[in-house]
Design a protein around this motif. Structure first.
Motif, mmCIF file in Angstrom:
data_model
loop_
_atom_site.group_PDB
_atom_site.id
_atom_site.type_symbol
_atom_site.label_atom_id
_atom_site.label_comp_id
_atom_site.label_asym_id
_atom_site.label_seq_id
_atom_site.Cartn_x
_atom_site.Cartn_y
_atom_site.Cartn_z
ATOM 1 N N PHE A 57 3.496 -6.947 7.735
ATOM 2 C CA PHE A 57 3.300 -6.122 6.535
ATOM 3 C C PHE A 57 3.911 -6.729 5.276
ATOM 4 O O PHE A 57 3.277 -6.771 4.239
ATOM 5 N N ASN A 58 5.190 -7.122 5.366
ATOM 6 C CA ASN A 58 5.883 -7.703 4.210
ATOM 7 C C ASN A 58 5.803 -6.820 2.967
ATOM 8 O O ASN A 58 5.607 -7.307 1.858
ATOM 9 N N LEU A 59 5.947 -5.522 3.156
ATOM 10 C CA LEU A 59 6.056 -4.643 1.994
ATOM 11 C C LEU A 59 7.377 -4.923 1.294
ATOM 12 O O LEU A 59 8.317 -5.416 1.914
ATOM 13 N N PHE A 60 7.438 -4.594 0.014
ATOM 14 C CA PHE A 60 8.676 -4.797 -0.737
ATOM 15 C C PHE A 60 9.576 -3.574 -0.518
ATOM 16 O O PHE A 60 9.267 -2.487 -1.010
ATOM 17 N N PRO A 61 10.678 -3.743 0.222
ATOM 18 C CA PRO A 61 11.449 -2.569 0.656
ATOM 19 C C PRO A 61 12.185 -1.869 -0.483
ATOM 20 O O PRO A 61 12.559 -0.710 -0.349
ATOM 21 N N HIS A 62 12.385 -2.593 -1.607
ATOM 22 C CA HIS A 62 13.121 -1.977 -2.714
ATOM 23 C C HIS A 62 12.196 -1.243 -3.668
ATOM 24 O O HIS A 62 12.631 -0.768 -4.715
ATOM 25 N N MET A 63 10.931 -1.164 -3.331
ATOM 26 C CA MET A 63 9.976 -0.486 -4.209
ATOM 27 C C MET A 63 9.294 0.645 -3.453
ATOM 28 O O MET A 63 9.067 0.543 -2.250
ATOM 29 N N SER A 64 8.939 1.702 -4.196
ATOM 30 C CA SER A 64 8.175 2.789 -3.580
ATOM 31 C C SER A 64 6.784 2.266 -3.234
ATOM 32 O O SER A 64 6.383 1.186 -3.673
ATOM 33 N N VAL A 65 6.069 3.069 -2.457
ATOM 34 C CA VAL A 65 4.696 2.706 -2.095
ATOM 35 C C VAL A 65 3.877 2.417 -3.358
ATOM 36 O O VAL A 65 3.193 1.394 -3.463
ATOM 37 N N LEU A 66 3.993 3.300 -4.326
ATOM 38 C CA LEU A 66 3.215 3.136 -5.560
ATOM 39 C C LEU A 66 3.611 1.843 -6.296
ATOM 40 O O LEU A 66 2.752 1.111 -6.782
ATOM 41 N N GLN A 67 4.916 1.569 -6.334
ATOM 42 C CA GLN A 67 5.373 0.333 -7.001
ATOM 43 C C GLN A 67 4.883 -0.907 -6.263
ATOM 44 O O GLN A 67 4.529 -1.909 -6.888
ATOM 45 N N ASN A 68 4.873 -0.827 -4.926
ATOM 46 C CA ASN A 68 4.339 -1.936 -4.138
ATOM 47 C C ASN A 68 2.909 -2.268 -4.563
ATOM 48 O O ASN A 68 2.536 -3.430 -4.668
ATOM 49 N N VAL A 69 2.145 -1.211 -4.798
ATOM 50 C CA VAL A 69 0.728 -1.402 -5.088
ATOM 51 C C VAL A 69 0.490 -1.787 -6.553
ATOM 52 O O VAL A 69 -0.487 -2.438 -6.879
ATOM 53 N N THR A 118 7.193 7.586 -1.640
ATOM 54 C CA THR A 118 8.166 7.294 -0.594
ATOM 55 C C THR A 118 8.396 5.788 -0.516
ATOM 56 O O THR A 118 7.643 4.999 -1.077
ATOM 57 N N TYR A 119 9.458 5.427 0.203
ATOM 58 C CA TYR A 119 9.790 4.011 0.353
ATOM 59 C C TYR A 119 9.333 3.521 1.722
ATOM 60 O O TYR A 119 9.265 4.311 2.677
ATOM 61 N N PRO A 120 9.034 2.226 1.804
ATOM 62 C CA PRO A 120 8.476 1.685 3.048
ATOM 63 C C PRO A 120 9.277 2.004 4.305
ATOM 64 O O PRO A 120 8.686 2.225 5.361
ATOM 65 N N THR A 121 10.614 2.067 4.206
ATOM 66 C CA THR A 121 11.406 2.292 5.415
ATOM 67 C C THR A 121 11.042 3.587 6.125
ATOM 68 O O THR A 121 11.235 3.705 7.321
ATOM 69 N N SER A 122 10.539 4.572 5.367
ATOM 70 C CA SER A 122 10.251 5.855 6.023
ATOM 71 C C SER A 122 8.808 5.937 6.516
ATOM 72 O O SER A 122 8.357 7.000 6.924
ATOM 73 N N LEU A 123 8.082 4.826 6.484
ATOM 74 C CA LEU A 123 6.695 4.835 6.959
ATOM 75 C C LEU A 123 6.608 4.264 8.370
ATOM 76 O O LEU A 123 7.431 3.438 8.773
ATOM 77 N N SER A 124 5.581 4.690 9.112
ATOM 78 C CA SER A 124 5.309 4.074 10.414
ATOM 79 C C SER A 124 4.647 2.717 10.181
ATOM 80 O O SER A 124 4.196 2.415 9.067
ATOM 81 N N GLY A 125 4.587 1.921 11.241
ATOM 82 C CA GLY A 125 3.962 0.600 11.122
ATOM 83 C C GLY A 125 2.529 0.671 10.617
ATOM 84 O O GLY A 125 2.122 -0.105 9.750
ATOM 85 N N GLY A 126 1.794 1.625 11.143
ATOM 86 C CA GLY A 126 0.396 1.744 10.739
ATOM 87 C C GLY A 126 0.266 2.123 9.270
ATOM 88 O O GLY A 126 -0.597 1.616 8.555
ATOM 89 N N GLN A 127 1.166 3.002 8.832
ATOM 90 C CA GLN A 127 1.162 3.386 7.413
ATOM 91 C C GLN A 127 1.543 2.198 6.536
ATOM 92 O O GLN A 127 0.945 1.959 5.497
ATOM 93 N N LYS A 128 2.544 1.455 6.983
ATOM 94 C CA LYS A 128 2.957 0.269 6.215
ATOM 95 C C LYS A 128 1.787 -0.691 6.037
ATOM 96 O O LYS A 128 1.558 -1.213 4.949
ATOM 97 N N GLN A 129 1.071 -0.910 7.144
ATOM 98 C CA GLN A 129 -0.013 -1.874 7.052
ATOM 99 C C GLN A 129 -1.116 -1.378 6.123
ATOM 100 O O GLN A 129 -1.727 -2.157 5.410
ATOM 101 N N ARG A 130 -1.329 -0.071 6.110
ATOM 102 C CA ARG A 130 -2.358 0.452 5.213
ATOM 103 C C ARG A 130 -1.913 0.344 3.757
ATOM 104 O O ARG A 130 -2.723 0.081 2.865
ATOM 105 N N VAL A 131 -0.609 0.507 3.515
ATOM 106 C CA VAL A 131 -0.098 0.278 2.159
ATOM 107 C C VAL A 131 -0.304 -1.189 1.786
ATOM 108 O O VAL A 131 -0.724 -1.519 0.667
ATOM 109 N N ALA A 132 -0.034 -2.069 2.743
ATOM 110 C CA ALA A 132 -0.192 -3.503 2.470
ATOM 111 C C ALA A 132 -1.645 -3.828 2.119
ATOM 112 O O ALA A 132 -1.912 -4.660 1.236
ATOM 113 N N ILE A 133 -2.573 -3.147 2.774
ATOM 114 C CA ILE A 133 -3.987 -3.371 2.459
ATOM 115 C C ILE A 133 -4.287 -2.864 1.039
ATOM 116 O O ILE A 133 -4.918 -3.555 0.240
#
Lengths: 219, 240
Positions: free
Chosen positions: B86-98, B132-147
Motif C-alpha cells: 500500500f505505502n500510504l503516507f501514515p502522517h496524512m489523513s486519507v483525504l490528504q493522501n489522495v 481518518t488516518y491510515p493506521t485505523s484502516l484495514s488492509g483492504g481499505q488501505k489498498q483502496r485508498v492507494a488506488i
C-alpha cells in the motif's frame, strides 16, 4: 556540620539563577542552530554526490573526534588569531555548542531519514513528486517525529556541556557556583546547588521525553 | 500505449530481466503471472522507472523513459502505481493522501484537489473515511485508498504490483471489485498478480514470466486452458 547552614543555600541562589539564564540561552540558541546545521549536514550525508557527502563526513568526524573543551578554546582563543577579530564569550559559546551539537544532530537526522521505509519514497515518486518534494512532504515529516527523542537527548547533553564554558569565564551556572565557593571558602552548598540547578532542567526534560517515546511506540 | 523494447535489468551480476519486448495497447488489461523471483515485479517497476533500466527502452505514449532528457516526474504523474504493501503516507489523513500529489505536482488548490478526491473515495467505497488516518484502516481499505490516490492524478495507465498479496483473504474481494470497475471503464492496466481468477475474468492478455523472459503470452483462455510451454503448464498446475 555546616551542611545545614541554610544561609549559604540562599545566598548562592541569585547567582546561580543569573548563571541559569546564560546556560539556557547558550543551550537553546546553540541547539537550535545546531539543528539547522544538523539538518543540512545530515541530508548531505544521504547525498549520492561524493563531494557533498565528503564535506559533511569531514565536518562530522572532526567535531566528534575532538573534545568540546578543545573546540571552545580553538574558537575563542584560536580563531581570533586567524580572523583578526575576537569573538565575545557568549558568541563563541553559542557557536561551539551549535557546531558540536550540529555534528551529532546530523547523524540523528541521517538515521531518522533513512529509517523511513523506502516504499514511502517510491510511493511519492510514483505519483510524480520530485525527489525534493518527496523529501519535504513525505519523508521529512515522518523522520522528524522519529528525531524528537534523540534530539531531546542531545539537548540534555548540550545543556550539561555548556558547563565547560566556565573555562573561558562564561558566567554560567557552574562558573557562578565556583565564584561563590572561592569567595566564601564554602564548597559543599554551592556545588550541591549547582548540581540541583542542572537537575531542575534535565529531569523534567527526561520525563517529557520518555512520555513522548512511549506515545510514539504505541502508534 | 506502452512499448517495451529488449528491456534488460541486472542487479549487480544477476540479470533479472533478459530482454523483454512487448506492446501494451490503450484500454488493455494485461496480467503478469509467474513464479516468485521470476522478475515480474521488476518488469512492472521498470515501466515507471522505479527501477533503473540496465538496457533497452520503455516508451509510454511515444516518450522514451530511458532517454535522459525525458521529464520522469511528468511521466510518472500519468502512470499510477499501486503497491503490494500500500505505502500510504501514515502522517496524512486519507483525504490528504489522495490530494497531496494533485496539489504539488499539478498545482491544484486544496479545494480543487478535495473536490476531485471525494468522488474517487466514493468510487472505492471509502467516502466516510476521508478524515481518518491510515493506521485505523484495514488492509483492504488501505489498498483502496492507494488506488484512489493513484487515480487522483488522472493517469493514463495503472500499474498494480501484487495488490492483493498482503491482504487477508476476506478482504481481497473488495479490492478486486474496484479493479474490475476500473478495467470496465477502459483504464489501461498492467497487473502483476497471483489472483488467477482475476486474470481469467478481467485480463485481455496474460503474460507468463519465468527466468526473466516472457515464456508465454496469450488470451486468458489460451494461457490457462491450453498452455503451450512446459514451464507454464507446471506453474499453472501448482497454482490453479
Amino acid at each position: 556540620m555546616y551542611i545545614f547552614s541554610v544561609n549559604h543555600y540562599i545566598e548562592v541562589l541569585p547567582l546561580l539563577l543569573e548563571g541559569l539564564q546564560f546556560t539556557l540561552l547558550i543551550t537553546f540558541v546553540g541547539v537550535f542552530l545546531g539543528f539547522v546545521l544538523g539538518a543540512i549536514f545530515g541530508l548531505m550525508r544521504i547525498s549520492k554526490n561524493k563531494i557533498v557527502y565528503g564535506i559533511a563526513t569531514v565536518y562530522i568526524e572532526v567535531v566528534r573526534g575532538t573534545p568540546l573543551l578543545a573546540q571552545i578554546f580553538f574558537i575563542y582563543f584560536g580563531l581570533p588569531d586567524l580572523l583578526g577579530v575576537s569573538l565575545d564569550k557568549l558568541t563563541a559559546s553559542i557557536l561551539a555548542i551549535a557546531l558540536n551539537a550540529g555534528a551529532y544532530i546530523a547523524e540523528i537526522v541521517r538515521g531518522s531519514v533513512e529509517s523511513v521505509e523506502d516504499g514511502q519514497r517510491e510511493a511519492g515518486r510514483s505519483l510524480g513528486l520530485s525527489s525534493s518534494q518527496t523529501m519535504r512532504y513525505i519523508i521529512w515529516p515522518q523522520a522528524l517525529k522519529r528525531m524528537i527523542p534523540p534530539l531531546g537527548n542531545q539537548f540534555i547533553i548540550s545543556l550539561k556541556d555548556t558547563s565547560l564554558f566556565s573555562a573561558i569565564a562564561v558566567t554560567d551556572i557552574l562558573y557562578q557556583g565556583r565564584q561563590y565557593a572561592s569567595g566564601t571558602f564554602t564548597y559543599f552548598e554551592p556545588y550541591l546547588m549547582v548540581c540541583a540547578m542542572y537537575l531542575i532542567i534535565t529531569i523534567p526534560s527526561m520525563v517529557i521525553l520518555r512520555r513522548y517515546e512511549r506515545r510514539l511506540e504505541k502508534k | 500505449m506502452i512499448e517495451v523494447k529488449d528491456l534488460r535489468k541486472s542487479f549487480g551480476e544477476t540479470e533479472v530481466l533478459k530482454g523483454l519486448s512487448t506492446t501494451i495497447y490503450e484500454k488493455e488489461v494485461v496480467c503478469v503471472i509467474g513464479p516468485s523471483g521470476s522478475g515480474k515485479s521488476t518488469f512492472l517497476r521498470c515501466l515507471n522507472l522505479l527501477e533503473e533500466v540496465t538496457s533497452g527502452h520503455v516508451l509510454i505514449d511515444g516518450t522514451d523513459l530511458t532517454d535522459s532528457s525525458t521529464d520522469i516526474n511528468d511521466i510518472r504523474s500519468k502512470v499510477g502505481m499501486v503497491f503490494q504493501h500500500f505505502n500510504l503516507f501514515p502522517h496524512m489523513s486519507v483525504l490528504q493522501n489522495v490530494t497531496i500529489a494533485p496539489q504539488k505536482v499539478k498545482g491544484l488548490s486544496k479545494q480543487e484537489a478535495e473536490d476531485a478526491a471525494l468522488p474517487l473515495l466514493e468510487k472505492v467505497g471509502l467516502a466516510d473515511k476521508a478524515n481518518t488516518y491510515p493506521t485505523s484502516l484495514s488492509g483492504g481499505q488501505k489498498q483502496r485508498v492507494a488506488i484512489a490516490r493513484a487515480l487522483a492524478m488522472n493517469p493514463n495507465v495503472m500499474l498494480f504490483d501484487e495488490p492483493t498479496s498482503a491482504l487477508d483473504p476476506e478482504l481481497v474481494g473488495d479490492v478486486l471489485e474496484v479493479m474490475k470497475d476500473l478495467a470496465h471503464e477502459g483504464m489501461t492496466m498492467v497487473v502483476v498478480t497471483h489472483e488467477m481468477g482475476f486474470a481469467k475474468e478481467v485480463g485481455d492478455r496474460v503474460f507468463f514470466i519465468d527466468e526473466g523472459i516472457f515464456m508465454e503470452e496469450g488470451s486468458p483462455e489460451q494461457l490457462f486452458d491450453d498452455p503451450q510451454h512446459e514451464r507454464t503448464q507446471s506453474f499453472l498446475s501448482k497454482v490453479l
